[in-house]
Design a protein around this motif. Structure first.
Motif, PDB file in Angstrom:
ATOM      1  N   GLU A 319       0.844  -1.194   0.000  1.00 48.01           N
ATOM      2  CA  GLU A 319       0.000   0.000   0.000  1.00 48.01           C
ATOM      3  C   GLU A 319       0.882   1.248   0.000  1.00 48.01           C
ATOM      4  O   GLU A 319       1.698   1.438   0.906  1.00 48.01           O
ATOM      5  N   VAL A 320       0.725   2.075  -1.015  1.00 54.20           N
ATOM      6  CA  VAL A 320       1.469   3.326  -1.120  1.00 54.20           C
ATOM      7  C   VAL A 320       0.526   4.418  -1.616  1.00 54.20           C
ATOM      8  O   VAL A 320      -0.046   4.297  -2.705  1.00 54.20           O
ATOM      9  N   ASP A 321       0.357   5.454  -0.809  1.00 54.04           N
ATOM     10  CA  ASP A 321      -0.440   6.613  -1.198  1.00 54.04           C
ATOM     11  C   ASP A 321      -1.850   6.209  -1.652  1.00 54.04           C
ATOM     12  O   ASP A 321      -2.372   6.724  -2.639  1.00 54.04           O
ATOM     13  N   GLY A 322      -2.450   5.280  -0.949  1.00 54.54           N
ATOM     14  CA  GLY A 322      -3.805   4.862  -1.277  1.00 54.54           C
ATOM     15  C   GLY A 322      -3.910   3.888  -2.426  1.00 54.54           C
ATOM     16  O   GLY A 322      -4.998   3.404  -2.742  1.00 54.54           O
ATOM     17  N   GLY A 323      -2.778   3.561  -3.077  1.00 58.90           N
ATOM     18  CA  GLY A 323      -2.781   2.587  -4.159  1.00 58.90           C
ATOM     19  C   GLY A 323      -2.090   1.310  -3.741  1.00 58.90           C
ATOM     20  O   GLY A 323      -1.468   1.231  -2.680  1.00 58.90           O
ATOM     21  N   SER A 346      -4.946  -7.654  -7.217  1.00 50.38           N
ATOM     22  CA  SER A 346      -5.455  -6.480  -7.947  1.00 50.38           C
ATOM     23  C   SER A 346      -4.661  -5.205  -7.682  1.00 50.38           C
ATOM     24  O   SER A 346      -5.203  -4.213  -7.182  1.00 50.38           O
ATOM     25  N   PRO A 347      -3.374  -5.199  -8.024  1.00 50.92           N
ATOM     26  CA  PRO A 347      -2.597  -3.973  -7.834  1.00 50.92           C
ATOM     27  C   PRO A 347      -3.024  -2.890  -8.819  1.00 50.92           C
ATOM     28  O   PRO A 347      -3.660  -3.178  -9.840  1.00 50.92           O
ATOM     29  N   THR A 348      -2.654  -1.656  -8.516  1.00 52.93           N
ATOM     30  CA  THR A 348      -2.961  -0.544  -9.415  1.00 52.93           C
ATOM     31  C   THR A 348      -1.751  -0.137 -10.244  1.00 52.93           C
ATOM     32  O   THR A 348      -1.875   0.704 -11.137  1.00 52.93           O
ATOM     33  N   ALA A 349      -0.577  -0.712  -9.970  1.00 55.16           N
ATOM     34  CA  ALA A 349       0.632  -0.383 -10.724  1.00 55.16           C
ATOM     35  C   ALA A 349       1.711  -1.419 -10.443  1.00 55.16           C
ATOM     36  O   ALA A 349       1.631  -2.183  -9.478  1.00 55.16           O
ATOM     37  N   ILE A 350       2.717  -1.447 -11.314  1.00 55.34           N
ATOM     38  CA  ILE A 350       3.892  -2.295 -11.125  1.00 55.34           C
ATOM     39  C   ILE A 350       5.104  -1.395 -10.918  1.00 55.34           C
ATOM     40  O   ILE A 350       5.302  -0.431 -11.666  1.00 55.34           O
TER      41      ILE A 350
END
Length: 389
Positions: A319-323, A346-350
């Motif tokens: 979890e980083v900055d809400g993502g 379900s990540p939001t980025a790599i």
């Protein structure tokens, strides 16, 4: 001929060019066409050895030695891949004409079993050059449906209908190549590549860290909130290093995501840390360090201690900055299960980092980057990368 084509298949697919990855889908057909178990061994070994051809030179660079240790490791690593595919290969029944009435379902199931074994531990620890990594090139944006389609396609490549499967997959490849775009960059993030060679992280002096902090501040723009630095950039992670970096970032809104090592009496963890002016913490511990050079489990078995710990299925997302980012350090970009485990969450980025100074003269870093791009395209994720060479 089968062996020669298999070598060419491994060489081209794993050349470091992302659009060349789908050449790997030919391997199942070549494996299936083998007229004997010995040929299946040689076809499998030829593909794997060609795909991992940079290993001998890389090991020689790492240990500052000649090529022999690297050659031995290269051959040893190929044994699990060739052995699994040889064990699961099954010849034609006596009197049966090749291509006529083949037990397609059985052959496909055997190939898929081999692919699964080479995708997860323990054999998956050296499961490089897995054809599934090419899914993002053939089916960008399809996510898990794309993996299902690719799995079905690979299974079909082992049947008598392989020419039709090859044509269909080739059509997807051509369409993808014609419309190809790079993955989106992670908004507000910036990766900073370094060219410090083997010196990176090995100099713990104040001057080294101050120079690196200055590099970060110069690289940041008005819209940049996160700076990514390569694996091992900070060297050993200590309270003193954390305070020094927090002081250096004071007055800025930046958070630095970078590599370090957390050392204790039994060994160390290869980690990613997050540092801002008001907080410093370990975000991620590497699930699969490089075998032999970093991960040396026999040391613990013999009571010696030392070496990097493998966290295998730990911390798949952060979890980083809400993502939710999927962190991948170096070797994890070459194998299957760390990426797939992260995608299940379900990540939001790599965010991918590496320290590839030891790969000079090889295509290993290029293959790592191509693999990251393929996964990002498959799941439609933005990406931030930072490598040291």
């Amino acid at each position: 001929m089968l062996i020669a084509v298999s070598v060419a298949c491994g060489w081209i697919a794993w050349s470091g060019h992302v659009l060349a990855l789908p050449v790997a889908v030919l391997f199942p057909a070549l494996w299936e066409m083998s007229p004997s178990r010995l040929t299946a061994v040689l076809v499998s070994a030829g593909y794997f050895l060609a795909a991992s051809r940079g290993l001998p030179q890389g090991v020689a660079n790492f240990y500052a030695a000649d090529l022999w240790p690297g050659l031995l490791l290269w051959v040893a690593a190929s044994l699990s891949f060739a052995g699994v595919h040889a064990a699961l290969w099954k010849g034609q029944p006596k009197g049966q004409v090749s291509g006529k009435g083949r037990p397609g379902m059985g052959r496909a199931a055997r190939y898929l079993a081999a692919g699964m074994l080479m995708g997860v531990p323990p054999l998956g620890i050296t499961g490089w050059a897995h054809p599934l990594i090419a899914t993002g090139v053939l089916f960008p944006g399809w996510g898990w449906w794309g993996l299902g389609a690719m799995t079905a396609g690979l299974a079909m490549m082992t049947s008598r209908y392989w020419p039709a499967a090859a044509i269909v997959l080739g059509g997807f490849w051509l369409w993808s190549a014609a419309t190809w775009t790079s993955p989106n960059l992670l908004e507000g993030w910036k990766g900073v590549d370094l060219e410090q060679g083997e010196k990176l992280g090995r100099n713990g002096s104040l001057d080294y860290h101050r120079d690196l902090i200055a590099t970060v501040l110069v690289a940041a723009s008005v819209k940049t909130r996160f700076i990514v630095l390569p694996e091992s950039a900070l060297g050993f992670w200590t309270p003193t290093v954390a305070r020094l970096w927090q002081q250096g970032l004071r007055g800025s809104e930046l958070t630095v995501i970078t590599g370090a090592a957390v050392l204790d009496a039994s060994g160390y963890d290869n980690v990613i840390v997050g540092i801002s002016a008001d907080r410093a913490r370990v975000l991620y511990s590497e699930r699969m360090p490089v075998p032999v050079s970093m991960w040396q489990p026999w040391r613990a078995w013999t009571g010696q201690g030392g070496g990097a710990r493998a966290n295998f299925f730990g911390n798949p997302v952060v979890e980083v900055d809400g993502g939710r980012i999927a962190p991948l350090i170096c070797y994890e970009q070459l194998i299957l299960w760390p990426v797939l485990q992260s995608m299940l969450h379900s990540p939001t980025a790599i965010v991918a980092t590496g320290n590839g100074w030891w790969t000079e003269g090889t295509s290993i870093v290029a293959i790592q980057k191509a693999s990251v791009i393929a996964w990002a395209k498959l799941f439609g994720l933005p990406v931030a990368t930072a490598f040291n060479t």
